[in-house]
Design a protein around this motif. Structure first.
Motif, short mmCIF file in Angstrom:
data_model
loop_
_atom_site.label_atom_id
_atom_site.label_comp_id
_atom_site.label_asym_id
_atom_site.label_seq_id
_atom_site.Cartn_x
_atom_site.Cartn_y
_atom_site.Cartn_z
N HIS A 1 0.84 -1.20 0.00
CA HIS A 1 0.00 0.00 0.00
C HIS A 1 0.87 1.25 0.00
O HIS A 1 2.06 1.19 0.31
N ASP B 1 0.48 5.01 2.01
CA ASP B 1 -0.35 5.56 3.09
C ASP B 1 -1.35 6.55 2.51
O ASP B 1 -1.10 7.19 1.49
N HIS C 1 4.78 0.17 0.17
CA HIS C 1 5.52 -0.60 1.17
C HIS C 1 4.63 -1.69 1.75
O HIS C 1 3.40 -1.63 1.65
N ARG D 1 1.70 10.55 11.92
CA ARG D 1 1.42 11.21 10.64
C ARG D 1 0.97 12.63 10.85
O ARG D 1 0.39 12.98 11.88
FE FE2 Z 1 2.00 2.28 5.55
#
Ligand code: FE2
Ligand code: AKG
Length: 187
Positions: free
Chosen positions: A111, A113, A167, A182
């Motif tokens: 995926h 993010d 990743h 994040r």
């Molecule tokens: Fe991730």
């Protein structure tokens, strides 16, 4: 290394930092995390084996919406500070924290993010070591990279490592926790 097929290339914007916390700090963090109320992750109708707990903002994997949730617990303030420093950001910029619990054999699939989050992601690893894999491009053009995430280490995904590469984490050998921080995307 060597097991992934493709052209080996280190993703630009990937930083790896061993020993962001020491063994004593890891022990007390693991004790605190063990008591958290982890929730299931449902993606594309499937329930993942890893479980999660969000702080700051809750991300709904179905609707892609962010909503405010419980504040970051006090025992995670110091690690957020260190993760922010590693990424060259003020601690308050890391408005969202995701604690993920990986039982032995669990994974996170390929995926990128969510775009709802800002351009920098910082992750701290506790418990089991694992591998963090990267890929971009297809077929003859596929680029790959793999880094071993030791317990107590941190990584930063910025630039292309964040936005251009996918990743994933293959099955973790033992119980692992990650704390990922994040930003919220500005505007
Ligand atoms: Fe991730
Ligand atoms: O567990 C990790 O370190 C990575 C987790 C991850 O990729 C994610 O939550 O988006």
């Amino acid at each position: 290394m060597g097991r992934m097929r493709g052209i080996h290339e280190r993703p630009a914007g990937l930083t790896y930092r061993p020993e962001l916390v020491d063994v004593d700090e890891e022990r007390s963090l693991l004790a605190a995390l063990a008591a958290y109320d982890f929730r299931e992750v449902r993606m594309h109708g499937q329930i993942a084996r890893r479980t999660v707990r969000h702080f700051g903002f809750d991300y709904d994997y179905g609707s892609f919406q962010l909503t405010a949730t419980d504040a970051l617990p006090v025992e995670l303030h110091e690690v957020r500070q260190r993760c922010a420093a590693l990424a060259g950001l003020p601690a308050t910029a890391l408005a969202q924290a995701l604690v993920t619990r990986y039982p032995p054999g669990s994974v996170i699939g390929w995926h990128r993010d969510a775009p709802a989050f800002g351009p920098t992601v910082v992750g701290l690893s506790l418990g089991s070591a694992c591998r963090l894999r990267f890929q971009r491009g297809k077929a003859d053009d596929r680029r790959v990279y793999e880094v071993e995430l030791a317990p107590r280490s941190a990584y930063v995904l910025a630039g292309a490592a964040r936005s251009g590469w996918q990743h994933s984490i293959p099955p973790v050998p033992e119980l692992r926790y990650s704390i990922t921080f994040r930003q919220l995307r500005a505007g």
